[in-house]
Scaffold this active site. Structure first.
Site, PDB file in Angstrom:
ATOM      1  N   LYS A  30       0.814  -1.209   0.000  1.00 35.62           N
ATOM      2  CA  LYS A  30       0.000   0.000   0.000  1.00 35.62           C
ATOM      3  C   LYS A  30       0.856   1.271   0.000  1.00 35.62           C
ATOM      4  O   LYS A  30       0.639   2.182  -0.800  1.00 35.62           O
ATOM      5  CB  LYS A  30      -0.844  -0.045   1.280  1.00 35.62           C
ATOM      6  CG  LYS A  30      -2.036   0.763   1.305  1.00 35.62           C
ATOM      7  CD  LYS A  30      -2.948   0.315   2.465  1.00 35.62           C
ATOM      8  CE  LYS A  30      -2.221  -0.294   3.642  1.00 35.62           C
ATOM      9  NZ  LYS A  30      -2.245   0.466   4.871  1.00 35.62           N
ATOM     10  N   ARG A  66      -9.393   4.217   9.370  1.00 33.13           N
ATOM     11  CA  ARG A  66      -9.269   2.865   9.920  1.00 33.13           C
ATOM     12  C   ARG A  66     -10.602   2.376  10.468  1.00 33.13           C
ATOM     13  O   ARG A  66     -10.772   1.189  10.700  1.00 33.13           O
ATOM     14  CB  ARG A  66      -8.250   2.870  11.076  1.00 33.13           C
ATOM     15  CG  ARG A  66      -6.811   2.947  10.630  1.00 33.13           C
ATOM     16  CD  ARG A  66      -6.218   1.551  10.431  1.00 33.13           C
ATOM     17  NE  ARG A  66      -5.023   1.562   9.613  1.00 33.13           N
ATOM     18  CZ  ARG A  66      -3.799   1.789  10.066  1.00 33.13           C
ATOM     19  NH1 ARG A  66      -3.607   2.036  11.343  1.00 33.13           N
ATOM     20  NH2 ARG A  66      -2.773   1.779   9.262  1.00 33.13           N
ATOM     21  N   ARG A  84      10.521  -8.484   5.783  1.00 35.69           N
ATOM     22  CA  ARG A  84      10.395  -7.027   5.828  1.00 35.69           C
ATOM     23  C   ARG A  84      11.370  -6.435   6.835  1.00 35.69           C
ATOM     24  O   ARG A  84      11.493  -6.892   7.956  1.00 35.69           O
ATOM     25  CB  ARG A  84       8.974  -6.617   6.198  1.00 35.69           C
ATOM     26  CG  ARG A  84       8.840  -5.099   6.302  1.00 35.69           C
ATOM     27  CD  ARG A  84       7.428  -4.660   6.233  1.00 35.69           C
ATOM     28  NE  ARG A  84       6.704  -4.892   7.484  1.00 35.69           N
ATOM     29  CZ  ARG A  84       5.552  -4.301   7.778  1.00 35.69           C
ATOM     30  NH1 ARG A  84       4.990  -3.475   6.903  1.00 35.69           N
ATOM     31  NH2 ARG A  84       4.949  -4.560   8.904  1.00 35.69           N
ATOM     32  N   ARG A 130      11.691  -5.925  12.045  1.00 31.74           N
ATOM     33  CA  ARG A 130      10.650  -5.503  12.975  1.00 31.74           C
ATOM     34  C   ARG A 130      10.440  -6.600  13.993  1.00 31.74           C
ATOM     35  O   ARG A 130      10.256  -7.752  13.638  1.00 31.74           O
ATOM     36  CB  ARG A 130       9.354  -5.214  12.230  1.00 31.74           C
ATOM     37  CG  ARG A 130       9.451  -3.976  11.385  1.00 31.74           C
ATOM     38  CD  ARG A 130       8.150  -3.735  10.678  1.00 31.74           C
ATOM     39  NE  ARG A 130       7.017  -3.902  11.584  1.00 31.74           N
ATOM     40  CZ  ARG A 130       6.006  -3.053  11.647  1.00 31.74           C
ATOM     41  NH1 ARG A 130       5.983  -1.994  10.880  1.00 31.74           N
ATOM     42  NH2 ARG A 130       5.008  -3.272  12.456  1.00 31.74           N
ATOM     43  N   ARG A 171      -1.873 -10.464  13.451  1.00 35.46           N
ATOM     44  CA  ARG A 171      -2.049  -9.077  13.024  1.00 35.46           C
ATOM     45  C   ARG A 171      -2.946  -9.006  11.778  1.00 35.46           C
ATOM     46  O   ARG A 171      -3.768  -8.103  11.635  1.00 35.46           O
ATOM     47  CB  ARG A 171      -0.679  -8.449  12.737  1.00 35.46           C
ATOM     48  CG  ARG A 171      -0.665  -6.954  12.684  1.00 35.46           C
ATOM     49  CD  ARG A 171       0.593  -6.353  13.304  1.00 35.46           C
ATOM     50  NE  ARG A 171       1.809  -7.038  12.917  1.00 35.46           N
ATOM     51  CZ  ARG A 171       2.599  -6.668  11.910  1.00 35.46           C
ATOM     52  NH1 ARG A 171       2.274  -5.609  11.188  1.00 35.46           N
ATOM     53  NH2 ARG A 171       3.700  -7.322  11.639  1.00 35.46           N
TER      54      ARG A 171
END
Ligand code: ZN
Length: 224
Positions: A23, A98, A135, A163, A174
């Site tokens: 995104k 959101r 990532r 992360r 998640r």
């Protein structure tokens, strides 16, 4: 009817999609190509926290306590940003809305400023899990990078770090939370002629092309 950019209606785009869907990257490319600002609530918050503004301090205290930032705070920062001059010709929003409450206020903010195009980037869960496993995030500017190794950020040269929350179990959880939270939002938008789902399980170039086509189709069919 196709509205040419420049003199015509503003190009207002919001991007939905789970973490790992690409995104942010797509929003950035699109914004650059169409010369509208990419507005990421993550970037705004990071800047606010770094510069220690009252908003930043409030956001940091809330996040440090493990709480989600409330609708009022998020709406406040987006409203302020959309009122700046450079957003008058349009914007690409990443990370907002959101919630349905945020979406409904956004409709009011955009009212009279042209159509609101909603793009939902869809990627299968297993692909997302694989992507998120490699990532890395820049410790300095917060940019994402997808690489097996560590090394330097392509944007600012900052150190890339893994992360802490990108382990597989955590990622799957998640994604579940994301789907649960986003479903009402997709329901809120999906009946509109300006809503488009695109297949994000492609190369970034192919997704960009789909995005361009989707925005063209959505604005072409938008009621005036
Ligand atoms: Zn960086």
């Amino acid at each position: 009817m196709h509205q040419p950019q420049g003199g015509g209606a503003a190009l207002n785009v919001i991007m939905l999609g789970p973490p790992g869907a690409g995104k942010g990257t797509q929003a950035e490319r699109f914004a650059r190509a169409r010369q509208v600002p990419k507005i990421s609530t993550g970037d705004i918050l990071r800047e606010a926290v770094q510069s220690g503004t009252p908003l930043g301090l409030e956001a940091k205290a809330t996040m440090d306590a493990g709480n989600l930032l409330g609708d009022d705070l998020m709406i406040g920062i987006v409203r302020e940003r959309l009122n700046r001059d450079d957003a008058r010709r349009g914007f690409v929003l990443d990370g907002f809305p959101r919630t349905v409450a945020q979406a409904s206020v956004l409709d009011e903010m955009v009212n009279g400023r042209g159509a609101l195009v909603v793009i939902d980037i869809v990627v299968p869960e297993d692909v997302l899990v694989r992507r998120l496993a490699i990532r890395r995030i820049c410790s300095k500017c917060g940019a994402n990078a997808f690489t097996e190794g560590l090394g330097a950020c392509g944007k600012c040269g900052g150190a890339l770090i893994a992360r802490a929350d990108d382990g597989e179990e955590i990622v799957r959880e998640r994604l579940k939370v994301y789907q649960r939270q986003t479903k009402p939002l997709v329901d809120y938008y999906s009946a509109r002629p300006t809503f488009r789902s695109i297949d994000g399980n492609q190369t970034p170039e192919a997704v960009s092309a789909l995005l361009d086509a989707a925005v063209g189709a959505a604005t072409g069919s938008a009621p005036r």
